[in-house]
Every structure is written in C-alpha cells, then in structure tokens.
Design a protein around this motif. Structure first.
Motif, PDB file in Angstrom:
ATOM      1  N   MET A   1      93.869  21.431 132.022  1.00  0.00           N
ATOM      2  CA  MET A   1      93.086  22.394 131.250  1.00  0.00           C
ATOM      3  C   MET A   1      91.693  22.544 131.873  1.00  0.00           C
ATOM      4  N   PRO A   2      91.165  23.776 131.891  1.00  0.00           N
ATOM      5  CA  PRO A   2      89.881  24.013 132.552  1.00  0.00           C
ATOM      6  C   PRO A   2      88.708  23.467 131.745  1.00  0.00           C
TER       7      PRO A   2
ATOM      8  N   ARG B   1      85.242  27.142 128.387  1.00  0.00           N
ATOM      9  CA  ARG B   1      85.970  27.770 127.279  1.00  0.00           C
ATOM     10  C   ARG B   1      87.398  28.130 127.687  1.00  0.00           C
ATOM     11  N   TYR B   2      88.319  27.963 126.761  1.00  0.00           N
ATOM     12  CA  TYR B   2      89.665  28.497 126.948  1.00  0.00           C
ATOM     13  C   TYR B   2      90.344  28.625 125.594  1.00  0.00           C
TER      14      TYR B   2
ATOM     15  N   LEU C   1      94.106  28.687 123.462  1.00  0.00           N
ATOM     16  CA  LEU C   1      95.491  28.233 123.507  1.00  0.00           C
ATOM     17  C   LEU C   1      96.200  28.660 122.227  1.00  0.00           C
TER      18      LEU C   1
ATOM     19  N   GLU D   1      86.061  24.508 123.750  1.00  0.00           N
ATOM     20  CA  GLU D   1      84.900  24.528 124.634  1.00  0.00           C
ATOM     21  C   GLU D   1      84.619  23.106 125.066  1.00  0.00           C
TER      22      GLU D   1
ATOM     23  N   SER E   1     100.197  32.414 131.050  1.00  0.00           N
ATOM     24  CA  SER E   1      98.742  32.227 131.029  1.00  0.00           C
ATOM     25  C   SER E   1      98.077  33.305 131.871  1.00  0.00           C
TER      26      SER E   1
ATOM     27  N   LYS F   1      93.751  35.369 132.192  1.00  0.00           N
ATOM     28  CA  LYS F   1      92.342  35.291 131.827  1.00  0.00           C
ATOM     29  C   LYS F   1      91.918  36.533 131.049  1.00  0.00           C
TER      30      LYS F   1
ATOM     31  N   VAL G   1      87.856  34.374 130.436  1.00  0.00           N
ATOM     32  CA  VAL G   1      88.189  33.181 129.652  1.00  0.00           C
ATOM     33  C   VAL G   1      89.694  32.903 129.771  1.00  0.00           C
ATOM     34  N   PRO G   2      90.081  31.738 130.265  1.00  0.00           N
ATOM     35  CA  PRO G   2      91.504  31.426 130.397  1.00  0.00           C
ATOM     36  C   PRO G   2      92.222  31.451 129.050  1.00  0.00           C
ATOM     37  N   VAL G   3      93.433  31.979 129.058  1.00  0.00           N
ATOM     38  CA  VAL G   3      94.285  32.070 127.876  1.00  0.00           C
ATOM     39  C   VAL G   3      95.637  31.440 128.200  1.00  0.00           C
TER      40      VAL G   3
END
Length: 532
Positions: free
Chosen positions: A313-314, A317-318, A320, A332, A355, A357, A494-496
C-alpha cells in the motif's frame, strides 16, 4: 462499523522467479575468502551445473541459482562444518508450519526433508563437501525460491479469477540474503508479511484448535424469533458459549440469562458479520454463528491467499473499497481518516476488482448513459412513452451503432447524484453520489450496474479538495447544487483499490466475515483445495 486496513508486505517490487524478465548475471564476489567466509564448505561450479541439469531448471531459475552462489563466492548457504545452520532449521520449520496451516503439501519435498530430518537429529561434522552434500545445499536454495513464490506471492493466478489489481512481486534473492544474514533470528520477524496477515494466521490457528476439540454444536433457534435483555433460554446460553469459544474475553460464565454484558458482546459480533448492531439475538446472527468451522477455515485461507496478491500500500492518501463489506475506506499514512457505506454492482453487473488513480471530481455531472442500459431500459421506455426522456431530465445527443445516444442532465434526480469521482479505466467504473439514499439503510447493497455509489460523497469531496485553493466547503456545496457541470482536477492523483475480501482482521483485532456476494470464494476454493 469497524475500521479496516491492508498495509501489505513491505518488500520492493523487483524481478520475479517466473522468468517474466531477463535475469541479470551477477559476477562472482572474490572478496569472500576462506579467512572471512562463514564456512569453508563450497560448491564446485561443475557440481552446480550438474545439479541444474539433473533438476531440469529453466533458464531464469538456473541463473538465479548461479547468481546467489556467485554473490557468496560459492560458499555453502545452509550447511557448515557443524551441520545444518540455524537458518536452515528455521526454513525447515517455516515449511512445515506453512504446509500445516495452509494444507499445502506441495511445499514439502519428501526426499529433501528426509535428509534434513536426519541432519537435524545427528551431531554431524563435515570436513569436505562431496557432491551429495553440495546438491543438498543447492536443492535447499532452489526449494527456498519455490517456497517464497507460493507462500508469499500466492499459489493461484489472480487474473484467472478476475482480480485485476497488479500482483505483488518479491525479490527472492534479497529475501534469501536477509535470511542468511541472521539478523532476524525469529521466523515471525523475517517473513515478508504485514501484521494483518499475521493476525489472520493466529485466528486460523484458533479455528483449527476449535475443530480439534470437537465441541462445536449447532445453536438452536428456540421458541422466540428475537432474544432481548431479560430473556432466559437455552439459546441465550448457547450464544454466550459460542462467543466465548470465538475468544470473547468479556463473558465469564454460561448463564442462560440475557444481560447487558452479553448484549455488548452480541453487538460486537453483529458488527463482525456485517449486520445491524441492535444487540438482539436473531435468526441471522444464529445462522452466522452456526456456519461450520471447516467452512470458516476455508474462508480464512481463501482471503489469506488474496492478501498475498496485494501490492504494498502506498504512503500518503489512498482509497480502498471492499465489495463484500459494502464500505469505502479512506487512508492517510496508513491510518483510517474516513469510511462510508457503498452500493456495489449486482450479481449480473459485477463491480470489477482493479486499481487505478483518481484524477478528477465532477460536480453536477451529466450521466452519459451506457449503450447497454439504453438498449435494455431507455429505448423500450422511449417506445412506450414519447415524453420519457423529458420526464427523466434526459436528452438525446445523437446516434451510434443504431442506438440513440442519451444523457441525463444535472439535477437532483440524476442517477449519478450531484458528484462523481473519476479514476480512468477500461471498465467504465467510478464513484458517484445517488438520489436513492434509502438503499444505504440495507445491510446488503449490491444494486448498481457496476459503478460504486457513495453514502457520503460530499465528505469525500471535501477531504480530497482540502488544501486546494478556493475549494471551501461552501463552494463544494454550491457546485453540487448547480445546473452546470464543473470539473476539478486533483492536485495529485490518489490511488484507488477496489478489492474483494470476505474475511479480515480489523484494526480492533476482530475477525470479520462477509457473504460471498459474487461467488468469487467458490471459484477460488476450486483452485486452492484438493477436490478429492
């Protein structure tokens, strides 16, 4: 609802053992000499090539093996003059533990472990490395590479099961070097897994123990449909004992009386199964508590396999979304800052697992109606009612492939609600608001055509635009109530992650289960478990 996170495997993404990338050759490290080597036992290059030929290793696997021994100037890795190293013993126990926990005998090599069993039980001294000893060391190294691929990257190909999140990859050579360094003497400290995975493994152990005890009897539904505080019945006693079996330490006795302590435990259990937490014992809770242990064990194993697939996981912020949980979690720096209920695709229009962004927020959006919906729903309605489009605040903008192109204009009844969140993908899936707010009151929320509806879209917009010049809470509210579509680019993507977990341990340490809404668990079980 409980907070939930997946901070999975803190190992960089590098080359894999499966040969997808060409393996770079590593030069022999001649700085390692008999004076500074861990052992004077060394593999002869001819012995290595002989082993590679006998084991019929592919080009990539053979080069990984050569690289590893080149990096240590061919000294043995697992055996010294005094016998098996501590690292070899730890690896031996890791293998046995994995095979036992995950019911996977493929990670055990009977001939290899027969030799290791013998060496572990004997006080052995080796003065020089013969071919059989060299082959044993090489075999252990190759077995380690195979083991890491299965135990930490996953046994099943996720793409076969429609899981499109890029699969985690590990640098097996770096892991082996880490093990050889001896800096982490406990297997638990060395394994490339996160704490949530370890928590799942502990719950798996407890379920195996319950299964061995053989005292898991069905809870009877009794005479009442619902049991509340003050009720006294066998069912109440059975529920209390079941919760104790599952590790609820707040319950101390086997009373048949429904008291406030039991009510608190029941509410907690309802949350673990995704139910409304009213604190009453009902048929739904009894059904969940009566699911056979073997079925729950397989559910845990299936989801631990999924955890092996997940990439790191980055930071920062991401987002899920977990489909079976019907919730979106916003993180965050790996801490939950926001979570909300969601509506996902129905069984006939499954939300895709993938996934990407997030890059844009669109306020007061048009809804460009997909051709499939136009064909199945809009066009028949237009034929029945010439004023259908106007009554639904829709307009036709053209024709394509024999179908009218239709979009719904911004407004309170727009199917996308007042805002949508875009993360470009080939599946045409995004997050959006909805006018159908009543659906969020239901426990099971698979109603959409595939996109994900949010219960708190304004809160998500406010969070994502926090710090972006001019986008105050008031401006966001105004943009959401307008008649003109407004696009806003996020300051940084923002990664999703859209995931599918039917079992996990939450941040409070509680084991959660959810229904297999799309049947993915069933398909995975066919891949993971022996059919005999």
């Amino acid at each position: 609802m409980k907070k939930w996170s997946f901070l999975l495997l803190l190992i960089p993404l590098m080359l894999t053992m499966c040969g997808r990338k060409k393996v770079v050759k590593i030069a022999r490290d001649v700085s390692i000499t008999p004076k500074n080597a861990v052992t004077r036992l060394a593999v002869d290059s001819l012995q290595m090539e002989d082993y590679i030929s006998q084991a019929k290793l592919g080009d990539s696997a053979a080069q990984y093996l050569r690289n590893f021994y080149n990096s240590r100037n061919f000294q043995f890795a697992w055996i010294t003059e005094k016998g098996l190293t501590e690292q070899a013993r730890m690896f031996y126990m890791l293998n046995k533990d994995y095979a036992s926990h995950f019911r996977d005998s493929t990670v055990l090599d009977p001939q290899l472990y027969q030799k290791m069993d013998f060496l572990m039980k004997q006080d052995t001294v080796f003065r020089k490395p013969d071919t059989s000893l060299a082959h044993l060391d090489l075999q252990l190294t190759q077995h380690f590479f195979n083991y890491v691929s299965t135990a930490y990257e996953g046994k099943v190909d996720p793409e076969v099961l429609q899981w499109h999140i890029p699969r985690k990859k590990l640098n097996t050579a770096a892991l082996l070097d880490s093990l050889m360094s001896g800096k982490k003497t406990a297997a638990e400290d060395w394994e490339p897994v996160n704490r949530e995975y370890k928590w799942m493994k502990k719950r798996l152990t407890s379920y195996y123990q319950l299964q061995q005890e053989g005292k898991f009897e069905d809870i009877s539904s009794g005479k009442l449909k619902v049991y509340r505080i003050g009720d006294s019945a066998l069912t109440v006693r059975q529920v209390r004992l079941r919760l104790i079996q599952f590790g609820d330490s707040t319950l101390k006795d086997s009373s048949s009386v429904f008291d406030s302590t039991l009510r608190a435990s029941v509410k907690r259990a309802q949350g673990q199964y995704g139910m409304g937490q009213n604190g009453n014992i009902n048929k739904a809770l009894i059904k969940a508590l009566n699911v056979p242990l073997e079925q729950r064990i397989k559910q845990i194993l299936i989801n631990m396999e999924r955890m092996r697939w997940m990439p790191q996981m980055p930071d920062g912020r991401y987002l899920l979304a977990n489909i079976p949980e019907y919730r979106l979690h916003v993180f965050e720096d790996h801490k939950t800052v926001l979570n909300m209920g969601i509506v996902v695709g129905k069984a006939a229009n499954k939300t895709v697992i993938f996934s990407n962004k997030m890059r844009n927020i669109v306020f007061s959006p048009y809804w460009n109606i997909p051709a499939s919906i136009v064909r199945a729903e809009v066009l028949p309605a237009m034929k029945r009612n010439r004023n259908y489009l106007a009554s639904k605040n829709m307009e036709q903008t053209g024709f394509s492939n024999g179908l009218p192109e239709v979009r719904q204009k911004p407004g309170d009844n727009n199917s996308l609600g007042r805002v949508k969140f875009l993360f470009p993908n080939s599946y045409d899936i995004y997050f959006h608001d909805t006018p159908a707010k009543s659906l969020f009151a239901q426990e099971k929320r698979a109603f959409s055509h595939g996109c994900i509806r949010l219960s708190q879209p304004a809160a998500l917009a406010e969070y994502l635009l926090d710090g972006k010049s001019g986008w105050t809470k008031e401006k966001i509210a105004k943009a959401m109530s307008g008649k003109k579509e407004v696009w806003v680019a996020l300051s940084s993507p923002v990664p999703v992650f859209i995931t599918y977990f039917t079992c996990w341990v939450d941040e409070d340490g509680l084991l959660n289960f959810r229904d297999d809404v799309y049947g993915h668990d069933r398909k995975m079980a066919e891949q993971l478990f022996d059919k005999s």
